[in-house]
Motif scaffolding. Sequence first.
Motif, PDB file in Angstrom:
ATOM      1  N   SER A   1       2.331   6.602  11.138  1.00 18.54           N
ATOM      2  CA  SER A   1       1.809   6.183   9.842  1.00 18.54           C
ATOM      3  C   SER A   1       2.653   6.744   8.713  1.00 18.54           C
ATOM      4  O   SER A   1       2.598   6.284   7.582  1.00 18.54           O
ATOM      5  CB  SER A   1       0.359   6.633   9.678  1.00 18.54           C
ATOM      6  OG  SER A   1       0.262   8.038   9.793  1.00 18.54           O
TER       7      SER A   1
ATOM      8  N   ILE B   1       2.648   0.967   5.215  1.00 14.47           N
ATOM      9  CA  ILE B   1       1.685   0.113   4.527  1.00 14.47           C
ATOM     10  C   ILE B   1       1.517  -1.164   5.345  1.00 14.47           C
ATOM     11  O   ILE B   1       2.486  -1.870   5.625  1.00 14.47           O
ATOM     12  CB  ILE B   1       2.161  -0.242   3.103  1.00 14.47           C
ATOM     13  CG1 ILE B   1       2.454   1.020   2.290  1.00 14.47           C
ATOM     14  CG2 ILE B   1       1.128  -1.117   2.398  1.00 14.47           C
ATOM     15  CD1 ILE B   1       1.277   1.916   2.048  1.00 14.47           C
ATOM     16  N   ARG B   2       0.292  -1.440   5.749  1.00 14.02           N
ATOM     17  CA  ARG B   2       0.004  -2.654   6.516  1.00 14.02           C
ATOM     18  C   ARG B   2      -0.118  -3.852   5.583  1.00 14.02           C
ATOM     19  O   ARG B   2      -0.606  -3.743   4.461  1.00 14.02           O
ATOM     20  CB  ARG B   2      -1.304  -2.487   7.289  1.00 14.02           C
ATOM     21  CG  ARG B   2      -1.257  -1.398   8.357  1.00 14.02           C
ATOM     22  CD  ARG B   2      -0.334  -1.768   9.480  1.00 14.02           C
ATOM     23  NE  ARG B   2      -0.357  -0.797  10.589  1.00 14.02           N
ATOM     24  CZ  ARG B   2       0.480  -0.836  11.604  1.00 14.02           C
ATOM     25  NH1 ARG B   2       1.388  -1.776  11.684  1.00 14.02           N
ATOM     26  NH2 ARG B   2       0.401   0.076  12.573  1.00 14.02           N
TER      27      ARG B   2
ATOM     28  N   ASP C   1       4.369  -5.665   7.421  1.00 11.86           N
ATOM     29  CA  ASP C   1       4.193  -4.235   7.194  1.00 11.86           C
ATOM     30  C   ASP C   1       5.497  -3.663   6.630  1.00 11.86           C
ATOM     31  O   ASP C   1       6.573  -4.226   6.840  1.00 11.86           O
ATOM     32  CB  ASP C   1       3.860  -3.519   8.505  1.00 11.86           C
ATOM     33  CG  ASP C   1       2.591  -4.046   9.166  1.00 11.86           C
ATOM     34  OD1 ASP C   1       1.780  -4.672   8.462  1.00 11.86           O
ATOM     35  OD2 ASP C   1       2.430  -3.827  10.382  1.00 11.86           O
TER      36      ASP C   1
ATOM     37  N   LYS D   1       6.659   8.110  -0.196  1.00  8.22           N
ATOM     38  CA  LYS D   1       5.464   8.861  -0.581  1.00  8.22           C
ATOM     39  C   LYS D   1       5.579   9.337  -2.029  1.00  8.22           C
ATOM     40  O   LYS D   1       4.582   9.454  -2.743  1.00  8.22           O
ATOM     41  CB  LYS D   1       5.271  10.058   0.346  1.00  8.22           C
ATOM     42  CG  LYS D   1       4.012  10.872   0.053  1.00  8.22           C
ATOM     43  CD  LYS D   1       3.879  12.072   0.981  1.00  8.22           C
ATOM     44  CE  LYS D   1       3.416  11.660   2.360  1.00  8.22           C
ATOM     45  NZ  LYS D   1       3.064  12.835   3.204  1.00  8.22           N
TER      46      LYS D   1
ATOM     47  N   SER E   1       0.757  -1.603  -3.103  1.00 11.07           N
ATOM     48  CA  SER E   1       0.766  -0.201  -2.672  1.00 11.07           C
ATOM     49  C   SER E   1       0.058   0.694  -3.677  1.00 11.07           C
ATOM     50  O   SER E   1      -0.632   1.644  -3.304  1.00 11.07           O
ATOM     51  CB  SER E   1       2.208   0.280  -2.482  1.00 11.07           C
ATOM     52  OG  SER E   1       2.885  -0.505  -1.529  1.00 11.07           O
TER      53      SER E   1
ATOM     54  N   ALA F   1      -3.783   0.077  -3.489  1.00  9.83           N
ATOM     55  CA  ALA F   1      -4.289   0.662  -2.238  1.00  9.83           C
ATOM     56  C   ALA F   1      -5.725   0.218  -1.949  1.00  9.83           C
ATOM     57  O   ALA F   1      -6.585   1.019  -1.612  1.00  9.83           O
ATOM     58  CB  ALA F   1      -4.213   2.191  -2.305  1.00  9.83           C
TER      59      ALA F   1
ATOM     60  N   SER G   1      -5.780   3.315  -9.601  1.00  7.05           N
ATOM     61  CA  SER G   1      -6.202   3.440  -8.204  1.00  7.05           C
ATOM     62  C   SER G   1      -7.325   4.466  -8.043  1.00  7.05           C
ATOM     63  O   SER G   1      -7.965   4.505  -6.999  1.00  7.05           O
ATOM     64  CB  SER G   1      -5.013   3.833  -7.324  1.00  7.05           C
ATOM     65  OG  SER G   1      -4.519   5.110  -7.674  1.00  7.05           O
TER      66      SER G   1
ATOM     67  N   TRP H   1      -3.986   5.494  -0.351  1.00 11.94           N
ATOM     68  CA  TRP H   1      -3.066   5.311   0.770  1.00 11.94           C
ATOM     69  C   TRP H   1      -2.037   6.439   0.874  1.00 11.94           C
ATOM     70  O   TRP H   1      -1.048   6.316   1.591  1.00 11.94           O
ATOM     71  CB  TRP H   1      -2.363   3.958   0.668  1.00 11.94           C
ATOM     72  CG  TRP H   1      -3.283   2.809   0.971  1.00 11.94           C
ATOM     73  CD1 TRP H   1      -4.558   2.879   1.455  1.00 11.94           C
ATOM     74  CD2 TRP H   1      -3.001   1.418   0.830  1.00 11.94           C
ATOM     75  NE1 TRP H   1      -5.093   1.624   1.620  1.00 11.94           N
ATOM     76  CE2 TRP H   1      -4.162   0.703   1.238  1.00 11.94           C
ATOM     77  CE3 TRP H   1      -1.887   0.690   0.381  1.00 11.94           C
ATOM     78  CZ2 TRP H   1      -4.234  -0.687   1.213  1.00 11.94           C
ATOM     79  CZ3 TRP H   1      -1.956  -0.694   0.352  1.00 11.94           C
ATOM     80  CH2 TRP H   1      -3.111  -1.371   0.777  1.00 11.94           C
TER      81      TRP H   1
END
Length: 315
Positions: free
Chosen positions: A41, A62-63, A93, A98, A159, A162, A169, A213
């Motif tokens: 992940s 990220i899916r 994906d 990060k 992203s 999330a 977010s 996320w």
Amino acid sequence: MDDSEKRFQKRLVRVRNQNLINRSSSIISRGLDLIKKKEPSELLIEIPGLPENAKKLEMVLIRGGSFLMGSPYNEKGRRDDEGPQHKVTITNDFYIGKYPVTQAQWEAIMGWNPSYNQGKPNHPVEWVSWNDCQMFLRKLNKLGKGVFRLPTEAEWEYSCRAGTTTRYSFGDALKCSDEREYCEEMDKYMWWDGNRDDLWTTREVGLKLPNPWGLYDMHGNVFEWCLDLYDSYSKEPQTDPMGQITASYCDSSIWYLNPQTGKSEEKILYKRLERIMRGGEYSSFAWLCRSSCRVHNPSYTAFGIIGFRLIRLYP
């Protein structure tokens, strides 16, 4: 064996076969689940020459999925180019950084540091244009660590949100000012003018709380370049939108009567081509840090408030 016994035996065989099929499907399903669980992940990209005390290049998986891109017409702080809201589906994906790319990571790849705020290895690299990012990506991709690029605007917002539909977010923060006043709710998650404390500088990445996320500094600190050219939204549903990536500076032409010569002449109309930036920065008003806010500049633009974040193609 009479006919009724034969029919019974046939039904029994069918039931047994169906049970075998069901058990096989269940085993395959559990096997696929186990395979997915083994997929990392998070991904750590080793960069040669990166100092020991420097942040590593960490990436989050990220899916793919669907979301509403843009903002509703009644969102506080909204600008017209954030609409119309439209459904976007991301089919593939991908891994995303990060954190924004840091000064130390840039210097390890490029051999020099363009940042205005020098000597801060774990701060976002800044004073980089979109064109500079392309040079960085070419060198990074030669290391054999995967295929890297800038995120599309859709991937960035997907992203950032999330899975949320609020202004940020972490919520709508409606009790907070949309400009430069300090607000405790915002202070937990982002760097903006409200907590700048008279310091004209970026901040170390990862000091605030992440989004759902696990991504840090999606709101504030530095604007982040996206891949696409700036353009208006379509109201139609989109799948893996990339916007316009390249274009000629000659957008169109018109014919007009030149009053000095009395002749018809062609006049070239030029369209100003600008790239998308997202996320807001450490000295901006709070509304610029919203998930849907769009900013754009020519690809040669470089300031001490502009950085970027990486995408790595999956797997």
